[in-house]
Design a protein around this motif. Structure first.
Motif, PDB file in Angstrom:
ATOM      1  N   THR A  32       2.531  -3.523  -6.382  1.00  0.00           N
ATOM      2  CA  THR A  32       2.797  -4.309  -5.177  1.00  0.00           C
ATOM      3  C   THR A  32       3.555  -3.502  -4.134  1.00  0.00           C
ATOM      4  N   HIS A  33       3.798  -2.217  -4.411  1.00  0.00           N
ATOM      5  CA  HIS A  33       4.570  -1.382  -3.502  1.00  0.00           C
ATOM      6  C   HIS A  33       3.725  -0.293  -2.864  1.00  0.00           C
ATOM      7  N   GLU A  34       2.414  -0.422  -2.950  1.00  0.00           N
ATOM      8  CA  GLU A  34       1.549   0.585  -2.344  1.00  0.00           C
ATOM      9  C   GLU A  34       1.190   0.187  -0.931  1.00  0.00           C
ATOM     10  N   ARG A  35       0.979   1.178  -0.121  1.00  0.00           N
ATOM     11  CA  ARG A  35       0.607   0.931   1.266  1.00  0.00           C
ATOM     12  C   ARG A  35      -0.823   0.407   1.317  1.00  0.00           C
ATOM     13  N   LYS A  36      -1.062  -0.657   2.060  1.00  0.00           N
ATOM     14  CA  LYS A  36      -2.390  -1.257   2.147  1.00  0.00           C
ATOM     15  C   LYS A  36      -3.208  -0.638   3.283  1.00  0.00           C
ATOM     16  N   THR A  37      -2.567  -0.277   4.366  1.00  0.00           N
ATOM     17  CA  THR A  37      -3.288   0.281   5.510  1.00  0.00           C
ATOM     18  C   THR A  37      -3.097   1.784   5.550  1.00  0.00           C
ATOM     19  N   LYS A  38      -3.987   2.449   6.238  1.00  0.00           N
ATOM     20  CA  LYS A  38      -3.902   3.898   6.340  1.00  0.00           C
ATOM     21  C   LYS A  38      -2.783   4.287   7.291  1.00  0.00           C
ATOM     22  N   THR A  39      -2.233   5.462   7.042  1.00  0.00           N
ATOM     23  CA  THR A  39      -1.231   5.985   7.952  1.00  0.00           C
ATOM     24  C   THR A  39      -1.945   6.548   9.175  1.00  0.00           C
TER      25      THR A  39
END
Length: 58
Positions: A32-39
């Motif tokens: 649940t701590h991963e980035r969902k959108t691209k940087t």
């Protein structure tokens, strides 16, 4: 610091019925701590490399 009402109810269940309801909690199959959108860098790299061919020396 005082306990919340929900925690008080859980502690009472544990005291009186020896039933630990925290065991029934589910665990997520994914982080649940991963980035969902691209940087910004990732999206720029995608635009730069979009039409380039992957040439490998065999």
């Amino acid at each position: 610091m005082s306990n919340s009402d929900a925690k008080k109810k859980r502690m009472k269940l544990l005291r009186n019925q020896q039933k630990d309801v925290t065991i029934q909690r589910g665990v997520a199959d994914f982080s649940t701590h991963e980035r969902k959108t691209k940087t910004k860098r990732e999206s720029m790299d995608k635009e730069i490399k979009k039409y380039k061919k992957d040439v490998r020396n065999d």
